[in-house]
Design a protein around this motif. Structure first.
Motif, PDB file in Angstrom:
ATOM      1  N   ASN A  96      -5.805  -3.344  -8.890  1.00 20.58           N
ATOM      2  CA  ASN A  96      -4.367  -3.100  -9.005  1.00 20.58           C
ATOM      3  C   ASN A  96      -3.907  -1.831  -8.272  1.00 20.58           C
ATOM      4  OD1 ASN A  96      -4.390  -5.323 -10.653  1.00 20.58           O
ATOM      5  ND2 ASN A  96      -3.966  -4.199 -12.540  1.00 20.58           N
ATOM      6  N   SER A  97      -4.820  -0.951  -7.952  1.00 21.46           N
ATOM      7  CA  SER A  97      -4.446   0.353  -7.400  1.00 21.46           C
ATOM      8  C   SER A  97      -3.701   0.240  -6.069  1.00 21.46           C
ATOM      9  CB  SER A  97      -5.672   1.253  -7.247  1.00 21.46           C
ATOM     10  OG  SER A  97      -6.546   0.755  -6.254  1.00 21.46           O
ATOM     11  N   ARG A  98      -4.148  -0.640  -5.207  1.00 24.32           N
ATOM     12  CA  ARG A  98      -3.497  -0.751  -3.897  1.00 24.32           C
ATOM     13  C   ARG A  98      -2.024  -1.136  -4.051  1.00 24.32           C
ATOM     14  NH1 ARG A  98      -5.586  -3.890   1.489  1.00 24.32           N
ATOM     15  NH2 ARG A  98      -3.833  -3.255   2.757  1.00 24.32           N
ATOM     16  N   GLU A  99      -1.754  -2.139  -4.880  1.00 21.20           N
ATOM     17  CA  GLU A  99      -0.386  -2.591  -5.095  1.00 21.20           C
ATOM     18  C   GLU A  99       0.461  -1.492  -5.748  1.00 21.20           C
ATOM     19  OE1 GLU A  99       1.822  -5.911  -7.843  1.00 21.20           O
ATOM     20  OE2 GLU A  99      -0.090  -6.471  -6.911  1.00 21.20           O
ATOM     21  N   ARG A 100      -0.098  -0.814  -6.755  1.00 24.06           N
ATOM     22  CA  ARG A 100       0.664   0.225  -7.454  1.00 24.06           C
ATOM     23  C   ARG A 100       0.952   1.408  -6.527  1.00 24.06           C
ATOM     24  NH1 ARG A 100       3.007   1.365 -12.623  1.00 24.06           N
ATOM     25  NH2 ARG A 100       3.588   3.551 -12.474  1.00 24.06           N
ATOM     26  N   PHE A 101      -0.042   1.846  -5.764  1.00 25.84           N
ATOM     27  CA  PHE A 101       0.172   2.984  -4.864  1.00 25.84           C
ATOM     28  C   PHE A 101       1.159   2.631  -3.745  1.00 25.84           C
ATOM     29  CE2 PHE A 101      -4.089   4.817  -6.289  1.00 25.84           C
ATOM     30  CZ  PHE A 101      -3.473   5.715  -7.155  1.00 25.84           C
ATOM     31  N   GLN A 102       1.156   1.381  -3.299  1.00 24.30           N
ATOM     32  CA  GLN A 102       2.125   0.948  -2.298  1.00 24.30           C
ATOM     33  C   GLN A 102       3.534   0.985  -2.895  1.00 24.30           C
ATOM     34  OE1 GLN A 102       1.639   0.414   0.951  1.00 24.30           O
ATOM     35  NE2 GLN A 102       3.826   0.096   1.202  1.00 24.30           N
ATOM     36  N   ALA A 103       3.688   0.520  -4.120  1.00 23.10           N
ATOM     37  CA  ALA A 103       4.984   0.558  -4.794  1.00 23.10           C
ATOM     38  C   ALA A 103       5.445   2.007  -4.994  1.00 23.10           C
ATOM     39  CB  ALA A 103       4.907  -0.171  -6.136  1.00 23.10           C
ATOM     40  N   CYS A 104       4.505   2.892  -5.309  1.00 28.22           N
ATOM     41  CA  CYS A 104       4.844   4.304  -5.494  1.00 28.22           C
ATOM     42  C   CYS A 104       5.260   4.929  -4.158  1.00 28.22           C
ATOM     43  CB  CYS A 104       3.661   5.052  -6.107  1.00 28.22           C
ATOM     44  SG  CYS A 104       4.090   6.713  -6.671  1.00 28.22           S
ATOM     45  N   LYS A 105       4.581   4.555  -3.091  1.00 23.98           N
ATOM     46  CA  LYS A 105       4.938   5.058  -1.757  1.00 23.98           C
ATOM     47  C   LYS A 105       6.343   4.613  -1.372  1.00 23.98           C
ATOM     48  CE  LYS A 105       3.385   4.850   3.052  1.00 23.98           C
ATOM     49  NZ  LYS A 105       2.369   4.304   3.972  1.00 23.98           N
ATOM     50  N   GLU A 106       6.672   3.346  -1.625  1.00 21.66           N
ATOM     51  CA  GLU A 106       8.012   2.833  -1.338  1.00 21.66           C
ATOM     52  C   GLU A 106       9.070   3.537  -2.191  1.00 21.66           C
ATOM     53  OE1 GLU A 106       7.769  -1.412  -1.806  1.00 21.66           O
ATOM     54  OE2 GLU A 106       6.353  -1.607  -0.145  1.00 21.66           O
ATOM     55  N   ALA A 107       8.739   3.802  -3.445  1.00 22.53           N
ATOM     56  CA  ALA A 107       9.661   4.538  -4.324  1.00 22.53           C
ATOM     57  C   ALA A 107       9.905   5.933  -3.773  1.00 22.53           C
ATOM     58  CB  ALA A 107       9.095   4.607  -5.740  1.00 22.53           C
ATOM     59  N   ASN A 108       8.858   6.550  -3.262  1.00 26.53           N
ATOM     60  CA  ASN A 108       8.995   7.883  -2.660  1.00 26.53           C
ATOM     61  C   ASN A 108       9.946   7.850  -1.465  1.00 26.53           C
ATOM     62  OD1 ASN A 108       8.411  10.662  -2.187  1.00 26.53           O
ATOM     63  ND2 ASN A 108       6.933  10.053  -0.623  1.00 26.53           N
ATOM     64  N   HIS A 109       9.814   6.833  -0.609  1.00 25.39           N
ATOM     65  CA  HIS A 109      10.714   6.707   0.552  1.00 25.39           C
ATOM     66  C   HIS A 109      12.165   6.496   0.104  1.00 25.39           C
ATOM     67  CE1 HIS A 109       7.712   6.848   3.666  1.00 25.39           C
ATOM     68  NE2 HIS A 109       7.004   5.900   3.089  1.00 25.39           N
ATOM     69  N   ILE A 110      12.362   5.683  -0.903  1.00 27.11           N
ATOM     70  CA  ILE A 110      13.716   5.440  -1.418  1.00 27.11           C
ATOM     71  C   ILE A 110      14.307   6.735  -1.970  1.00 27.11           C
ATOM     72  CG2 ILE A 110      15.025   4.287  -3.257  1.00 27.11           C
ATOM     73  CD1 ILE A 110      13.045   1.888  -2.872  1.00 27.11           C
ATOM     74  N   LEU A 111      13.519   7.473  -2.733  1.00 29.59           N
ATOM     75  CA  LEU A 111      14.009   8.729  -3.311  1.00 29.59           C
ATOM     76  C   LEU A 111      14.320   9.753  -2.233  1.00 29.59           C
ATOM     77  CD1 LEU A 111      11.702   9.021  -6.442  1.00 29.59           C
ATOM     78  CD2 LEU A 111      14.154   8.505  -6.397  1.00 29.59           C
TER      79      LEU A 111
END
Length: 173
Positions: free
Chosen positions: A63-78
């Motif tokens: 699950n880590s790859r998917e979660r870290f990708q989602a976190c990276k996208e959240a960082n870009h949005i923020l």
């Protein structure tokens, strides 16, 4: 489902390590989990701590790859939101400054002092000061420049002041 002794030990060590990170490192690193800030809920470390404790290291790694990708996208949005917020804040600030400047300009225009400058010249023919923002306060003018003679103060608003002893053109008439 039976958990092996090794798997149980790995889960305990991993969750203890994440707990240590959350208590001692995370508060001092200077930023928070972007996924938690954007979407609410648990941080990435909290998510992995829960997944490891319930489902084990193998599932957490999957699950880590998917979660870290989602976190990276959240960082870009923020980051985009922060840039947009700073831009809007600067626009509002500039708008407020422009409004203040316009109001100051209007007050000067109303008093007839806009765009006109004059200086008092002392006996040495050197400039004493700029009197563009002075009203015709004769006592104030004499206190500031007692040995200066004003060559042309016609732009000054002298209504109600006795400036008859100064050579101010239209003043004191």
């Amino acid at each position: 489902m039976q958990i092996s002794l090794f798997d149980s030990f790995a889960r305990q060590v991993s969750t203890a390590a994440i707990t240590g990170y959350q208590k001692h490192i995370s508060p001092h690193k200077g930023f928070a989990c972007a996924h938690r800030i954007l979407y609410g809920g648990e941080s990435c470390s909290g998510y992995f701590k829960r997944v490891i404790a319930k489902e084990g290291l193998k599932v957490a790694f999957v699950n880590s790859r998917e979660r870290f990708q989602a976190c990276k996208e959240a960082n870009h949005i923020l980051r985009k939101r922060a840039v947009a917020f700073r831009y809007v804040s600067m626009q509002i600030e500039n708008s407020e400054e422009s409004t203040e400047e316009a109001e100051t300009q209007q007050r000067k225009q109303a008093s007839g002092k806009v765009g006109q400058t004059s200086s008092f010249i002392n006996s040495n023919n050197t400039e004493c000061f700029d009197c563009a923002d002075l009203g015709c306060n004769c006592a104030e003018i004499l206190n500031i420049a007692p040995d200066c003679s004003p060559p042309d103060c016609g732009f000054l608003d002298c209504s109600g002041a006795d400036c008859s002893f100064l050579d101010c053109g239209s003043c004191g008439s």
